[in-house]
Design an enzyme around this catalytic site. Structure first.
Site, PDB file in Angstrom:
ATOM      1  N   LYS A   1     -21.427 -18.646 -33.977  1.00 50.67           N
ATOM      2  CA  LYS A   1     -21.069 -17.744 -32.885  1.00 50.67           C
ATOM      3  C   LYS A   1     -20.999 -16.285 -33.341  1.00 50.67           C
ATOM      4  O   LYS A   1     -21.023 -15.381 -32.517  1.00 50.67           O
ATOM      5  CB  LYS A   1     -19.778 -18.203 -32.235  1.00 50.67           C
ATOM      6  CG  LYS A   1     -19.973 -19.560 -31.568  1.00 50.67           C
ATOM      7  CD  LYS A   1     -18.851 -19.932 -30.637  1.00 50.67           C
ATOM      8  CE  LYS A   1     -19.212 -21.152 -29.801  1.00 50.67           C
ATOM      9  NZ  LYS A   1     -19.113 -22.411 -30.536  1.00 50.67           N
TER      10      LYS A   1
HETATM   11  C1  LIG Z   1     -19.500 -23.565 -29.971  1.00 43.90           C
HETATM   12  C2  LIG Z   1     -19.864 -24.591 -30.973  1.00 43.90           C
HETATM   13  C3  LIG Z   1     -20.770 -25.607 -30.662  1.00 43.90           C
HETATM   14  C4  LIG Z   1     -21.364 -25.773 -29.286  1.00 43.90           C
HETATM   15  O1  LIG Z   1     -22.287 -24.761 -28.974  1.00 43.90           O
HETATM   16  P1  LIG Z   1     -22.751 -24.528 -27.464  1.00 43.90           P
HETATM   17  O2  LIG Z   1     -23.669 -23.372 -27.523  1.00 43.90           O
HETATM   18  O3  LIG Z   1     -21.504 -24.249 -26.678  1.00 43.90           O
HETATM   19  O4  LIG Z   1     -23.412 -25.772 -27.009  1.00 43.90           O
HETATM   20  C5  LIG Z   1     -21.125 -26.488 -31.667  1.00 43.90           C
HETATM   21  N1  LIG Z   1     -20.583 -26.408 -32.897  1.00 43.90           N
HETATM   22  C6  LIG Z   1     -19.689 -25.468 -33.220  1.00 43.90           C
HETATM   23  C7  LIG Z   1     -19.104 -25.451 -34.593  1.00 43.90           C
HETATM   24  C8  LIG Z   1     -19.303 -24.518 -32.268  1.00 43.90           C
HETATM   25  O5  LIG Z   1     -18.415 -23.585 -32.590  1.00 43.90           O
END
Ligand SMILES: *Cc1c(COP(=O)(O)O)cnc(C)c1O
Length: 426
Positions: A105
């Site tokens: 993210k």
């Molecule tokens: C947010 C997140 C996900 C999911 O990603 P999306 O784009 O919401 O599908 C998967 N793994 C981790 C570690 C995350 O932080």
């Protein structure tokens, strides 16, 4: 290029406006009215990650912002690598956790923060975001200390790991954190409710930093090209990506990369027990169940907010939804896969393990698999130590926050209480 509200097609905005707004009228998601195409010649694959990302983002944004601005945004946002690690002969992990908060993210949150601080001019903004764990840390880190921007992060009380909480709830300054007595979906509902309250939105300059914001989504397209660039040229057209999915932002970004011309053979949408999408793809019925707490808690989402974009894109490209493979991975299977990866010499964590398991089920002879490593194993230290029966040292980014005090307030999942909180905090 314009950005069209999927629910209210008459609402068409520039990129800067759509980023600033986050969500459109009637809570509609913005979506591009065209998909730019890239020329994928040898020179494209040979350049370094930043140059390639400038080109990928430039295809979307240079007509509006100019290539110079796009390049500056990319260089300020992407200050860490996305290495492809070989795990077995035919599968690799794309490690997206080398940024400041150790999760993928960081890519989207940092690109969004750079965009907003450029587009906001002198208007004060309040970033409102719900998190199932990693978004909170990435958003808080990306916006911490920026002038004229307040950040409010909502998360399910007790629904994230203590370490995750330490990472974004101890900063103070312009970062405000709220532990909501409810699920992630309750947090998301509070955020959506605030955005649909026009006077409230106007008064605080409310803006979203969730994966509903297109700036985050666009940034995530870049690393799919990065993975392909690191594969031998002869294998690129056989690449299958397995994406550990919660809100399906990551999968949407992958599909956008493919729509731009990335030679991705196919995708596997991997979920934990929160399996709304695998069930929907199997029987055509959209029926979210109550949220189930799992080891891969960033994927504990039963109403994934990016799904309308997945459908819109597949429809536009003429890709039947049936071309999307989907797998539900149980807790026992997640643990088993984590142990197996460890035996193969690869230390992982529950989210990537879900994706790896789904990939192994799906991979056909001749294909090469890439599963996304969405978080650093130490971010899920407790689960990883327990399943693997090992001790996992904390990396410096985490060790630095362990002893800090959590500054969050606790609140019921109640719109009126949330509004009162905004009045007294922002
Ligand atoms: C947010 C997140 C996900 C999911 O990603 P999306 O784009 O919401 O599908 C998967 N793994 C981790 C570690 C995350 O932080």
């Amino acid at each position: 290029m314009e950005w069209v509200n999927l629910k209210v097609p008459a609402e068409r905005l520039s990129f800067a406006e759509a980023v600033r707004q986050g969500l459109g009228q009637q809570q509609g998601l913005f979506f591009p009215d065209q998909i730019p195409q890239l020329t994928l010649d040898a020179a494209f694959w040979q350049q370094d990650m930043l140059a390639r990302a400038e080109q990928v983002m430039g295809a979307w944004l240079a007509p509006e912002l100019g290539q110079e601005t796009v390049s500056a945004l990319v260089r300020d946002a992407f200050r860490f690598a996305a290495p492809l690690q070989a795990v077995t002969e035919r599968s690799h992990c794309l490690e997206l956790f080398h940024g400041p908060t150790l999760a993928f993210k960081d890519f989207g949150a940092r690109f969004l923060a750079q965009c907003l601080s450029r587009f906001a001019e002198d208007t004060p903004l309040t970033i409102l975001t719900a998190t199932s764990g990693d978004t909170g840390a990435a958003v808080a880190d990306a916006f911490y200390g920026l002038d004229n921007i307040q950040v409010v992060v909502l998360y399910p009380d007790g629904g994230i790991s203590p370490l995750q909480e330490k990472m974004f709830c101890t900063l103070g300054d312009n970062i405000h954190t709220l532990a909501v007595k409810g699920s992630f979906d309750d947090c998301q509902a509070l955020v959506k409710g605030a955005f649909s309250d026009a006077p409230l939105k106007q008064r605080y300059g409310l803006t979203s930093a969730n994966s509903i914001n297109i700036a985050r989504l666009l940034a995530q397209i870049c690393y799919y090209f990065e993975a392909l660039a690191q594969l031998p040229a002869a294998q690129r057209e056989q690449a299958v990506f397995s994406v550990p999915s919660g809100n399906f932002g990551n999968l949407t970004a992958g599909l956008l990369a493919k729509a731009m011309g990335a030679p991705i053979k196919r995708f596997v949408a991997a979920t934990n027990a929160n399996d709304t999408v695998p069930r929907y793809l199997a029987d055509g019925v959209w029926s979210p169940m109550p949220v189930h707490a799992t080891l891969s808690n960033a994927m504990d989402v039963t109403s994934p907010n990016n799904w309308p974009r997945v459908e819109a894109l597949c429809q536009r490209q003429g890709w039947p939804l049936s071309t999307l493979a989907a797998e539900r991975v149980s807790e026992a299977e997640t643990e088993q896969r984590l142990r197996q990866l460890h035996q193969q010499g690869y230390l992982s964590e529950p989210h990537a393990a879900v994706a790896s398991e789904a990939l192994e089920r799906q991979l056909q002879p001749g294909e090469v698999g890439v599963f996304l490593g969405t978080a650093h194993p130490a971010k899920f230290q407790g689960a990883v130590e327990q399943v693997l029966e090992i001790e996992l040292p904390l990396p410096p980014a985490l060790a630095a926050v362990v002893d800090k005090q959590v500054l969050s307030e606790t609140l019921g999942a109640d719109a009126a209480a949330f509004e009162a909180y905004l009045h007294r905090t922002v």
